[in-house]
Design a protein around this motif. Structure first.
Motif, mmCIF file in Angstrom:
data_model
loop_
_atom_site.group_PDB
_atom_site.id
_atom_site.type_symbol
_atom_site.label_atom_id
_atom_site.label_comp_id
_atom_site.label_asym_id
_atom_site.label_seq_id
_atom_site.Cartn_x
_atom_site.Cartn_y
_atom_site.Cartn_z
ATOM 1 N N ARG A 184 0.836 -1.207 0.000
ATOM 2 C CA ARG A 184 0.000 0.000 0.000
ATOM 3 C C ARG A 184 0.870 1.256 0.000
ATOM 4 O O ARG A 184 0.537 2.250 -0.658
ATOM 5 C CB ARG A 184 -0.935 -0.009 1.213
ATOM 6 C CG ARG A 184 -1.996 -1.101 1.144
ATOM 7 C CD ARG A 184 -2.996 -1.028 2.291
ATOM 8 N NE ARG A 184 -3.778 -2.236 2.343
ATOM 9 C CZ ARG A 184 -3.581 -3.236 3.196
ATOM 10 N NH1 ARG A 184 -2.606 -3.158 4.107
ATOM 11 N NH2 ARG A 184 -4.354 -4.304 3.176
ATOM 12 N N ASP A 187 2.097 1.771 -3.426
ATOM 13 C CA ASP A 187 1.042 2.354 -4.278
ATOM 14 C C ASP A 187 1.134 3.880 -4.283
ATOM 15 O O ASP A 187 0.758 4.525 -5.263
ATOM 16 C CB ASP A 187 -0.351 1.950 -3.773
ATOM 17 C CG ASP A 187 -0.693 0.499 -4.060
ATOM 18 O OD1 ASP A 187 0.001 -0.136 -4.881
ATOM 19 O OD2 ASP A 187 -1.668 -0.001 -3.457
ATOM 20 N N LYS A 188 1.649 4.438 -3.176
ATOM 21 C CA LYS A 188 1.787 5.891 -3.051
ATOM 22 C C LYS A 188 3.189 6.373 -3.419
ATOM 23 O O LYS A 188 3.519 7.533 -3.210
ATOM 24 C CB LYS A 188 1.447 6.305 -1.620
ATOM 25 C CG LYS A 188 0.012 5.966 -1.217
ATOM 26 C CD LYS A 188 -0.235 6.250 0.249
ATOM 27 C CE LYS A 188 -1.645 5.840 0.638
ATOM 28 N NZ LYS A 188 -1.879 5.992 2.093
#
Length: 200
Positions: A184, A187-188
């Motif tokens: 996650r 993802d950024k």
């Protein structure tokens, strides 16, 4: 206390999923049975991969990614090795999969040729983007980890360089939680934790 009414490991395989089991594995009824069958199939894929001795240029093709997925799951699932044609809760829309895969493969070759990233980070970025695209119905994380491991080996890092937390001493559930949290963050755009997880 079992709220589901089933013993641990005896959770039934969802009927919608079970329809895609191959004829040889249509007898599977529980998650434990499914996990054992998939693990055996993946072991066969690992043996095949070790025998191939592939260069990075051999790995970075859609045909190889499909073949690897089929080798990992083809004994158990009829959809193995087939590009996803329906929307899932994660992953790009099906109409974008082929284009996004081709872009990733081209980018990865560019990174190798130009030394854009160190070899470990390059493999981790490749893995993350493959998971993000989510080209198959299921098994994408396991497939991406195996593909990234093969890429790492082809770059001279060795077949066991990427362990994805296996050497960290964490419980499997904790290692998985940290892996998902790191995905996650990636993802950024922050690959720090995913890189640390990959080589720990």
């Amino acid at each position: 206390m079992q709220l589901s009414g089933h013993e641990d490991g005896q959770t039934p395989v969802d009927a919608d999923d079970a329809q895609y089991l191959t004829a040889d594995y249509s007898w599977i009824r529980t998650r434990d049975e499914l996990n054992d069958a998939e693990a055996s199939n993946i072991t066969d894929a690992l043996i095949w991969l070790e025998d191939e001795d592939l260069a990075a240029s051999d790995l970075l093709h859609q045909s190889f990614l499909r073949e690897l997925h089929h080798r990992m799951f083809g004994e158990v699932w009829s959809w193995a090795g087939r590009i996803r044609t329906r929307d899932t809760t994660i992953g790009v829309p099906p109409v974008q999969i082929q284009e996004r895969l081709q872009a990733l493969l081209g980018d990865t070759l560019f990174w190798i040729e130009h030394g854009t990233y160190g070899s470990s980070e390059l493999c981790v970025r490749f893995h993350h983007q493959l998971v993000f695209i989510h080209p198959f119905v299921n098994g994408n994380g396991r497939h991406a980890r195996l593909a990234a491991g093969a890429l790492a080996d082809s770059l001279g890092l060795g077949p066991d360089h990427l362990s994805w937390g296996a050497r960290s001493g964490q419980s499997p559930s904790e290692a998985r939680r940290r892996y998902l949290d790191a995905l996650r963050a990636a993802d950024k755009g922050d690959y720090t934790d995913l890189l640390a997880n990959a080589v720990s």
